[in-house]
Design a protein around this motif. Structure first.
Motif, PDB file in Angstrom:
ATOM      1  N   ASN A 144       0.831  -1.212   0.000  1.00  0.00           N
ATOM      2  CA  ASN A 144       0.000   0.000   0.000  1.00  0.00           C
ATOM      3  C   ASN A 144       0.862   1.258   0.000  1.00  0.00           C
ATOM      4  OD1 ASN A 144      -1.833   2.049   0.356  1.00  0.00           O
ATOM      5  ND2 ASN A 144      -2.839   1.155   2.140  1.00  0.00           N
ATOM      6  N   PRO A 145       0.991   1.929  -1.143  1.00  0.00           N
ATOM      7  CA  PRO A 145       1.825   3.135  -1.208  1.00  0.00           C
ATOM      8  C   PRO A 145       1.203   4.331  -0.486  1.00  0.00           C
ATOM      9  CG  PRO A 145       0.712   2.787  -3.304  1.00  0.00           C
ATOM     10  CD  PRO A 145       0.437   1.574  -2.461  1.00  0.00           C
ATOM     11  N   GLN A 146      -0.057   4.210  -0.062  1.00  0.00           N
ATOM     12  CA  GLN A 146      -0.729   5.310   0.638  1.00  0.00           C
ATOM     13  C   GLN A 146      -0.484   5.284   2.146  1.00  0.00           C
ATOM     14  OE1 GLN A 146      -2.127   7.616  -1.332  1.00  0.00           O
ATOM     15  NE2 GLN A 146      -1.453   6.267  -2.986  1.00  0.00           N
ATOM     16  N   LEU A 147       0.231   4.297   2.597  1.00  0.00           N
ATOM     17  CA  LEU A 147       0.498   4.163   4.032  1.00  0.00           C
ATOM     18  C   LEU A 147       1.376   5.323   4.511  1.00  0.00           C
ATOM     19  CD1 LEU A 147      -0.186   1.927   6.173  1.00  0.00           C
ATOM     20  CD2 LEU A 147       2.110   1.028   5.734  1.00  0.00           C
ATOM     21  N   SER A 148       0.995   5.918   5.634  1.00  0.00           N
ATOM     22  CA  SER A 148       1.763   7.049   6.168  1.00  0.00           C
ATOM     23  C   SER A 148       2.967   6.603   6.984  1.00  0.00           C
ATOM     24  CB  SER A 148       0.865   7.939   7.042  1.00  0.00           C
ATOM     25  OG  SER A 148      -0.217   8.472   6.308  1.00  0.00           O
ATOM     26  N   ALA A 149       2.809   5.521   7.734  1.00  0.00           N
ATOM     27  CA  ALA A 149       3.892   5.057   8.603  1.00  0.00           C
ATOM     28  C   ALA A 149       3.592   3.635   9.053  1.00  0.00           C
ATOM     29  CB  ALA A 149       4.057   5.976   9.814  1.00  0.00           C
TER      30      ALA A 149
ATOM     31  N   ALA B 163      12.300  -2.986  -2.462  1.00  0.00           N
ATOM     32  CA  ALA B 163      12.196  -1.890  -3.438  1.00  0.00           C
ATOM     33  C   ALA B 163      10.789  -1.324  -3.536  1.00  0.00           C
ATOM     34  CB  ALA B 163      12.661  -2.372  -4.814  1.00  0.00           C
ATOM     35  N   ARG B 164       9.797  -2.073  -3.061  1.00  0.00           N
ATOM     36  CA  ARG B 164       8.410  -1.622  -3.152  1.00  0.00           C
ATOM     37  C   ARG B 164       7.959  -0.880  -1.903  1.00  0.00           C
ATOM     38  NH1 ARG B 164       5.077  -6.871  -4.686  1.00  0.00           N
ATOM     39  NH2 ARG B 164       3.382  -5.346  -4.463  1.00  0.00           N
ATOM     40  N   ILE B 165       8.790  -0.841  -0.886  1.00  0.00           N
ATOM     41  CA  ILE B 165       8.411  -0.182   0.369  1.00  0.00           C
ATOM     42  C   ILE B 165       8.732   1.301   0.277  1.00  0.00           C
ATOM     43  CG2 ILE B 165       8.849  -0.061   2.850  1.00  0.00           C
ATOM     44  CD1 ILE B 165       9.489  -3.074   2.740  1.00  0.00           C
ATOM     45  N   GLN B 166       7.697   2.128   0.331  1.00  0.00           N
ATOM     46  CA  GLN B 166       7.869   3.575   0.250  1.00  0.00           C
ATOM     47  C   GLN B 166       7.670   4.260   1.594  1.00  0.00           C
ATOM     48  OE1 GLN B 166       5.557   5.289  -2.998  1.00  0.00           O
ATOM     49  NE2 GLN B 166       5.648   3.364  -4.120  1.00  0.00           N
ATOM     50  N   ALA B 167       6.872   3.662   2.450  1.00  0.00           N
ATOM     51  CA  ALA B 167       6.546   4.286   3.738  1.00  0.00           C
ATOM     52  C   ALA B 167       7.719   4.221   4.704  1.00  0.00           C
ATOM     53  CB  ALA B 167       5.339   3.585   4.356  1.00  0.00           C
ATOM     54  N   PRO B 168       7.756   5.129   5.665  1.00  0.00           N
ATOM     55  CA  PRO B 168       8.747   5.015   6.748  1.00  0.00           C
ATOM     56  C   PRO B 168       8.334   3.906   7.716  1.00  0.00           C
ATOM     57  CG  PRO B 168       7.341   6.926   7.091  1.00  0.00           C
ATOM     58  CD  PRO B 168       6.952   6.359   5.765  1.00  0.00           C
ATOM     59  N   VAL B 169       9.205   2.929   7.888  1.00  0.00           N
ATOM     60  CA  VAL B 169       8.919   1.804   8.774  1.00  0.00           C
ATOM     61  C   VAL B 169       9.958   1.773   9.887  1.00  0.00           C
ATOM     62  CG1 VAL B 169       8.521  -0.679   8.955  1.00  0.00           C
ATOM     63  CG2 VAL B 169       8.028   0.498   6.795  1.00  0.00           C
ATOM     64  N   LEU B 170       9.488   1.657  11.112  1.00  0.00           N
ATOM     65  CA  LEU B 170      10.365   1.485  12.269  1.00  0.00           C
ATOM     66  C   LEU B 170      10.362   0.009  12.633  1.00  0.00           C
ATOM     67  CD1 LEU B 170      12.051   2.554  14.690  1.00  0.00           C
ATOM     68  CD2 LEU B 170       9.873   2.893  15.906  1.00  0.00           C
ATOM     69  N   GLY B 171      11.526  -0.627  12.626  1.00  0.00           N
ATOM     70  CA  GLY B 171      11.649  -2.030  12.991  1.00  0.00           C
ATOM     71  C   GLY B 171      12.187  -2.169  14.398  1.00  0.00           C
ATOM     72  N   LEU B 172      11.471  -2.883  15.253  1.00  0.00           N
ATOM     73  CA  LEU B 172      11.845  -3.057  16.651  1.00  0.00           C
ATOM     74  C   LEU B 172      12.172  -4.533  16.896  1.00  0.00           C
ATOM     75  CD1 LEU B 172       8.973  -0.859  18.105  1.00  0.00           C
ATOM     76  CD2 LEU B 172      11.380  -0.211  17.897  1.00  0.00           C
TER      77      LEU B 172
ATOM     78  N   ALA C  57      19.376   0.836  -0.949  1.00  0.00           N
ATOM     79  CA  ALA C  57      19.706   0.661  -2.364  1.00  0.00           C
ATOM     80  C   ALA C  57      18.532   1.049  -3.257  1.00  0.00           C
ATOM     81  CB  ALA C  57      20.116  -0.780  -2.630  1.00  0.00           C
ATOM     82  N   ALA C  58      17.311   0.880  -2.722  1.00  0.00           N
ATOM     83  CA  ALA C  58      16.102   1.232  -3.473  1.00  0.00           C
ATOM     84  C   ALA C  58      15.713   2.695  -3.286  1.00  0.00           C
ATOM     85  CB  ALA C  58      14.953   0.331  -3.047  1.00  0.00           C
ATOM     86  N   GLY C  59      16.487   3.425  -2.486  1.00  0.00           N
ATOM     87  CA  GLY C  59      16.215   4.850  -2.295  1.00  0.00           C
ATOM     88  C   GLY C  59      15.364   5.190  -1.096  1.00  0.00           C
ATOM     89  N   ASN C  60      15.006   4.198  -0.284  1.00  0.00           N
ATOM     90  CA  ASN C  60      14.216   4.460   0.909  1.00  0.00           C
ATOM     91  C   ASN C  60      15.156   4.638   2.093  1.00  0.00           C
ATOM     92  OD1 ASN C  60      12.572   4.459   3.194  1.00  0.00           O
ATOM     93  ND2 ASN C  60      11.180   2.894   2.414  1.00  0.00           N
ATOM     94  N   THR C  61      15.331   5.874   2.510  1.00  0.00           N
ATOM     95  CA  THR C  61      16.180   6.188   3.655  1.00  0.00           C
ATOM     96  C   THR C  61      15.346   6.570   4.869  1.00  0.00           C
ATOM     97  OG1 THR C  61      16.378   8.501   2.940  1.00  0.00           O
ATOM     98  CG2 THR C  61      18.067   6.946   2.163  1.00  0.00           C
ATOM     99  N   LYS C  62      14.039   6.301   4.794  1.00  0.00           N
ATOM    100  CA  LYS C  62      13.118   6.706   5.862  1.00  0.00           C
ATOM    101  C   LYS C  62      12.891   5.626   6.903  1.00  0.00           C
ATOM    102  CE  LYS C  62      10.094   7.466   2.657  1.00  0.00           C
ATOM    103  NZ  LYS C  62       8.836   7.799   1.931  1.00  0.00           N
TER     104      LYS C  62
END
Length: 287
Positions: free
Chosen positions: A179-184, A208-217, A239-244
């Motif tokens: 879901n690319p509309q996910l905020s977080a 590469a398909r993950i656009q949202a900022p994800v916090l992994g605990l 590598a896919a450009g997601n630095t969030k």
């Protein structure tokens, strides 16, 4: 078999002490996790509208547990994805904790088509007969239906997040890729280098398909999720450009460290991680 789930449970079960098998979604603890520890947290429903609901997914009525501040509209929405045990009392309590923070929190029973996860006492059997039969495509479609339901209930799905634990942690990553509309998103100790349903791609494969900022605990002493797999995912995301996305790995901490009803619970790590999760949602506009 999912080793980390077995390792984090106490040997033996006592059905008479504090725990009871769920009879409805969000009611009682799953049979596989009994006995329930004395430290289990219970959040009241004062000021909340909380309880089981039904969500239409085509012709299927999917049970879910919902909690939200009473009488409020336009609330930010947080999906809650359960562990392998389904939507039992602990997951319902997480929804109430989030509702106390001002969210419409909803946990769909994502195993409902496969069986009653809460009734199983044997974890390998639960995994083989229920958990491994739920493909990501079905789960993601059910989560989409849950979002649509929340919007019809007055939730503000422009402020949409997901959080989940173990199987639900992996589901959190998977839904972020879907879901690319996910905020977080906040993923709690979800495997990233393996899948549960045969044929489903791993989280690393979908990075590469993950656009949202994800916090992994995660816990460094989690025997089922090697820390190097988290490094692999982090590298794939960058590598896919997601630095969030960010990862927090707690030293000497086992799997299921947030599960306050289980022996694996680690209060210091759990409290710190919960504070980080809430801050993450606020930081990314889910408030």
């Amino acid at each position: 078999m999912v080793k980390e789930e077995i390792d984090s449970l106490a040997p033996g079960r006592d059905f008479s002490r504090r725990g009871f098998v769920q009879t409805a979604v969000g009611s009682g603890f799953a049979a596989a996790v009994l006995p329930v520890g004395a430290q289990a947290v219970s959040t009241d429903t004062q000021g909340l509208e909380a309880g089981p609901v039904s969500i239409a997914v085509g012709d299927f009525a999917m049970p879910a547990y919902r909690a939200q501040p009473a009488g409020k509209k336009n609330l930010p929405v947080i999906l809650v994805a359960s562990e392998i045990f389904g939507v039992h009392e602990h997951i319902a309590d997480v929804c109430r904790r989030l509702a106390k923070q001002g969210y419409l929190a909803i946990a769909p029973e994502l195993f409902a088509r496969q069986g009653n996860a809460g009734a199983y006492t044997d974890i390998p059997k639960l995994i083989s007969e229920v958990v491994s039969k739920a493909p990501d495509a079905q789960v993601n479609a059910d989560l989409d239906a849950t979002v649509a339901w929340a919007a019809r209930q007055g939730g503000d799905t422009r402020k949409l997040a997901i959080t989940g634990f173990c199987w639900g942690g992996r589901t959190t990553w998977s839904y972020a890729a879907h879901n690319p509309q996910l905020s977080a998103a906040v993923a709690w100790y979800g495997p990233v280098a393996r899948s549960y349903f045969a044929g489903d791609a791993t989280v690393i494969d979908r990075a590469a398909r993950i656009q949202a900022p994800v916090l992994g605990l995660y816990g460094a002493a989690d025997t089922g999720i090697p820390v190097d797999t988290l490094s692999q995912l982090e590298a794939a995301l960058k590598a896919a450009g997601n630095t969030k996305c960010e990862f927090v790995v707690y030293p000497d901490t086992p799997h299921a460290f947030y599960a306050d009803y289980r022996p694996s619970y680690r209060k210091a790590a759990a409290d710190d991680a919960w504070a980080r999760a809430l801050a993450w949602f606020r930081r990314h506009g889910v408030a």
